[in-house]
Enzyme design. Structure first.
Site, PDB file in Angstrom:
ATOM      1  N   CYS A 157      21.558 -26.010 -11.341  1.00  0.00           N
ATOM      2  CA  CYS A 157      20.323 -26.113 -12.148  1.00  0.00           C
ATOM      3  C   CYS A 157      20.553 -27.382 -12.858  1.00  0.00           C
ATOM      4  O   CYS A 157      19.603 -28.093 -13.729  1.00  0.00           O
ATOM      5  CB  CYS A 157      20.190 -25.121 -12.989  1.00  0.00           C
ATOM      6  SG  CYS A 157      19.968 -23.614 -12.244  1.00  0.00           S
TER       7      CYS A 157
ATOM      8  N   GLU B 130      18.294 -27.327  -5.802  1.00  0.00           N
ATOM      9  CA  GLU B 130      19.301 -26.519  -5.403  1.00  0.00           C
ATOM     10  C   GLU B 130      18.973 -25.641  -4.307  1.00  0.00           C
ATOM     11  O   GLU B 130      19.626 -24.744  -3.786  1.00  0.00           O
ATOM     12  CB  GLU B 130      19.988 -25.862  -6.627  1.00  0.00           C
ATOM     13  CG  GLU B 130      18.972 -24.734  -7.191  1.00  0.00           C
ATOM     14  CD  GLU B 130      20.223 -23.973  -7.959  1.00  0.00           C
ATOM     15  OE1 GLU B 130      19.972 -24.133  -9.289  1.00  0.00           O
ATOM     16  OE2 GLU B 130      20.996 -23.333  -7.654  1.00  0.00           O
TER      17      GLU B 130
ATOM     18  N   HIS C 134      18.399 -25.450 -20.692  1.00  0.00           N
ATOM     19  CA  HIS C 134      18.308 -24.869 -19.380  1.00  0.00           C
ATOM     20  C   HIS C 134      17.866 -23.155 -19.814  1.00  0.00           C
ATOM     21  O   HIS C 134      18.723 -22.768 -20.587  1.00  0.00           O
ATOM     22  CB  HIS C 134      19.335 -25.041 -18.673  1.00  0.00           C
ATOM     23  CG  HIS C 134      19.453 -24.266 -17.438  1.00  0.00           C
ATOM     24  ND1 HIS C 134      18.340 -24.326 -16.519  1.00  0.00           N
ATOM     25  CD2 HIS C 134      20.266 -23.217 -16.873  1.00  0.00           C
ATOM     26  CE1 HIS C 134      18.556 -23.358 -15.613  1.00  0.00           C
ATOM     27  NE2 HIS C 134      19.848 -22.521 -15.762  1.00  0.00           N
TER      28      HIS C 134
END
Ligand code: COA
Length: 399
Positions: free
Chosen positions: A120, A88, A242
């Protein structure tokens, strides 16, 4: 527990996994006085101890190539037919960063190269894309590289949640590390919790909104996973979330467990989750690579994982989540680089706050049409360097 992968006719998954990160680090205790914070807020409140910082001639491409080089040095370039760059913090609005990586690591011309984006999350989309390519033709291998530099405005609440890193994975048939299950769960909802308009180097973020959006999305992805034939939450042995900051993984795991009526003792939480947070605690947020640093951390720090079912819980603000699972393959230990990985983290040069602040002020946009990055201070020490810009073209080379 020993489990069997829920797979198609041929097992597909992760055959090798390697990482690279910035050549520098800063301890969050060093930035705390400037931000008027108690270091315990970062160590305990966010679960973060250090952040990786890139050298002046390091960027998402040099980190990605450094991680990918470890894989091709071992496996060779033969049979790699696709390279997917998930990021990103891309360095060009048109040309895929995968093309630069392709050149730097010496892949042959008969390879497709492409970049994927969704905050992400996109490394997980890349893993699914790769798995589909391999399932269609098991002779082909796909190199997935997730690479990002997390940058927020200096002196903002988000500054301590920066970081940098890249994880490269080789996706093949009959993988030697993790055989992916076919069922996975996905979730999309349009929400403005984090975004980066084209004119900005630093992301914009609604921090508190992003925390609740993350949990809702991962919960939604799990429900979809379950409805598609995925196993019950209680049958998953370990979780790699994450990790924008490692406490986020704990928040999500506690909330989802509570929503499902599952009792989560401190011992169970330590077993299911803690080993996946060791690397991220020292690297900081690496955006697309973060959940896969979680996987690496688990594989490197816990012995005897053969037969265990691992979940990857991927979240990208904006927002998309996916929950996928896989089973650790017997003999996976031979594919790991645990000692080398620990040494890489230890060898990063420690910065003081003044030097770190000076380094953070240089943005890629400042480089303009012509610049010589190599002539500056605070260079990196990885195998590849970003030398600068000539006529608007970024120049990379082996160091
Ligand atoms: N000792 C121990 N813990 C402390 C503390 C101290 N001295 N001071 C504060 N804390 C705790 C707080 O209680 C809070 O914990 P909790 O969330 O479990 O309640 C935590 O530290 C963070 O404090 P808070 O005041 O909420 O942080 P903040 O306003 O500075 O912002 C973020 C934190 C994460 C919202 C901010 O860093 C951010 O926006 N980051 C980028 C976005 C992001 O990463 N989003 C995640 C989803 S993708």
């Amino acid at each position: 527990m020993t489990q069997m992968a829920l797979q198609g006719p041929i097992p597909v998954g992760i055959d090798d996994i390697a990482f690279a990160t910035g050549s520098y680090r800063i301890d969050l205790a060093s930035i705390a006085p400037r931000l008027g914070a108690d270091p315990a807020k970062y160590y305990k409140g966010l679960g973060q101890e250090q952040m990786s910082v890139v050298g002046a001639d390091e960027d998402p491409v040099t980190m990605a190539a450094a991680a990918a080089k470890k894989i091709v040095d071992r496996a060779g370039v033969e049979d790699i037919r696709t390279v997917i760059f998930a990021t990103e913090t891309g360095i060009d609005q048109s040309k895929a960063a995968a093309v630069y990586v392709h050149e730097l690591i010496g892949l042959p011309s008969n390879v497709r190269s492409v970049e994927m984006k969704q905050a992400c999350y996109s490394a997980t989309a890349a893993l699914q894309f790769a798995s589909a390519v391999v399932a269609r033709n098991p002779e082909e291998k796909v190199l997935v590289v997730a690479s990002d530099i997390a940058r927020y405005d200096m002196n903002s609440a988000a500054e301590p949640t920066q970081g940098a890193g890249s994880v490269a994975m080789l996706v093949t048939a009959n993988p030697r590390i993790l055989a992916l299950d076919v069922p996975s769960g996905v979730f999309t909802k349009d929400i403005m919790d984090f975004w980066r308009p084209n004119y900005r180097s630093q992301a914009l973020v609604e921090g508190k909104l992003s925390i609740s959006a993350y949990i809702d999305a991962v919960q939604g992805a799990y429900e979809d996973y379950r409805s598609r034939g995925g196993v019950d939450f209680t049958e998953i042995d370990r979780f790699c979330y994450h990790q924008p900051f490692t406490k986020m993984a704990y928040k999500a795991h506690r909330m989802i467990s509570a929503n499902l009526g599952i009792e989560l003792t401190p011992e169970k939480e330590q077993h299911d989750l803690a080993p996946s947070t060791a690397y991220n605690r020292l690297i900081g947020n690496s955006y697309t690579a973060s959940a896969y640093f979680g996987l690496l951390s688990l594989l490197d720090t816990v012995p005897n994982l053969t037969g265990e079912r691992i979940a990857i819980a991927s979240y990208g603000s904006g927002s998309v989540a996916e929950l996928l699972t896989g089973v650790v393959v017997e003999g996976y230990e031979a594919q790991l680089r645990s000692e080398e990985n620990a040494a890489v983290l230890e060898s990063r040069t420690e910065l003081d706050d003044e030097t770190y602040c000076a380094m953070q002020q240089v943005t890629h946009e400042d480089q303009g049409e012509y610049s010589n990055v190599e002539a500056g201070a605070n260079l990196g020490n990885g195998p590849f360097s970003w030398k600068g810009v000539e006529g608007g073209k970024r120049i990379y080379a082996a160091r």
